[in-house]
Design a protein around this motif. Sequence first.
Motif, short mmCIF file in Angstrom:
data_model
loop_
_atom_site.label_atom_id
_atom_site.label_comp_id
_atom_site.label_asym_id
_atom_site.label_seq_id
_atom_site.Cartn_x
_atom_site.Cartn_y
_atom_site.Cartn_z
N LEU A 240 0.83 -1.21 0.00
CA LEU A 240 0.00 0.00 0.00
C LEU A 240 0.86 1.26 0.00
O LEU A 240 0.53 2.26 -0.64
N TRP A 241 1.97 1.21 0.70
CA TRP A 241 2.90 2.34 0.74
C TRP A 241 3.60 2.50 -0.61
O TRP A 241 3.69 3.61 -1.15
N CYS A 242 4.07 1.39 -1.20
CA CYS A 242 4.75 1.45 -2.49
C CYS A 242 3.81 1.90 -3.61
O CYS A 242 4.23 2.60 -4.53
N SER B 12 3.32 3.44 8.43
CA SER B 12 2.58 3.44 9.70
C SER B 12 1.13 3.87 9.48
O SER B 12 0.22 3.36 10.14
N LEU B 13 0.87 4.80 8.55
CA LEU B 13 -0.51 5.16 8.22
C LEU B 13 -1.23 3.97 7.60
O LEU B 13 -2.40 3.72 7.88
N ALA B 14 -0.55 3.22 6.76
CA ALA B 14 -1.13 2.03 6.16
C ALA B 14 -1.47 1.00 7.24
O ALA B 14 -2.55 0.40 7.22
N GLU C 16 -4.64 2.10 9.12
CA GLU C 16 -5.87 1.88 8.35
C GLU C 16 -6.21 0.39 8.29
O GLU C 16 -7.38 0.02 8.37
N ILE C 17 -5.21 -0.45 8.16
CA ILE C 17 -5.45 -1.90 8.16
C ILE C 17 -5.98 -2.34 9.51
O ILE C 17 -6.92 -3.12 9.60
N GLY C 18 -5.39 -1.80 10.57
CA GLY C 18 -5.83 -2.15 11.93
C GLY C 18 -7.25 -1.71 12.22
O GLY C 18 -7.96 -2.35 13.01
N LYS C 19 -7.70 -0.64 11.60
CA LYS C 19 -9.07 -0.15 11.80
C LYS C 19 -10.09 -0.93 10.96
O LYS C 19 -11.28 -0.66 11.02
#
Length: 148
Positions: free
Chosen positions: A13-15, A23-25, A28-31
């Motif tokens: 997702l970052w790439c 860390s933002l990715a 969002e995955i954790g939420k």
Amino acid sequence: MSEIDSMRLDKWLWCARFYKTRSLAVDEIGKGRVTVNKANAKASREVRVGDTIDLRQGNVPREVVVRGLSGMRGPAPVAQQLYEETPQSLALRAELAEQRRLAPEPSAALAALHTGRPTKRDRRDIDRLRKDPASSGWGDRWSASIDD
């Protein structure tokens, strides 16, 4: 794009430039805002070419199919080659954009009128209204008192 068979979801997702940092990715995955093949995923889940990823960027839902894997974050044109957005997702995004255009958020209009702190002139107008409410209509609201 290289000869990688699979890579971590958060890194992909970052790439692919969906999120500014890994860390933002991960957040969002954790939420639960990112799913892989319609199943909830963890940041460490391995993504392969052909997987379908559903995600939300702000209020915008997207459904993309993984078309490539990259070991490093590159420029936006290269990142856009890592995925293909589904036609249903494109149609939904266009429909939501049209709805936002036709019915803008009411608070956005208010924010455009008064941004930041009141100016000196605004403050003087407010003070004048507070000192003499009868002349300005400040206290002209209807009242249900018995004395009226």
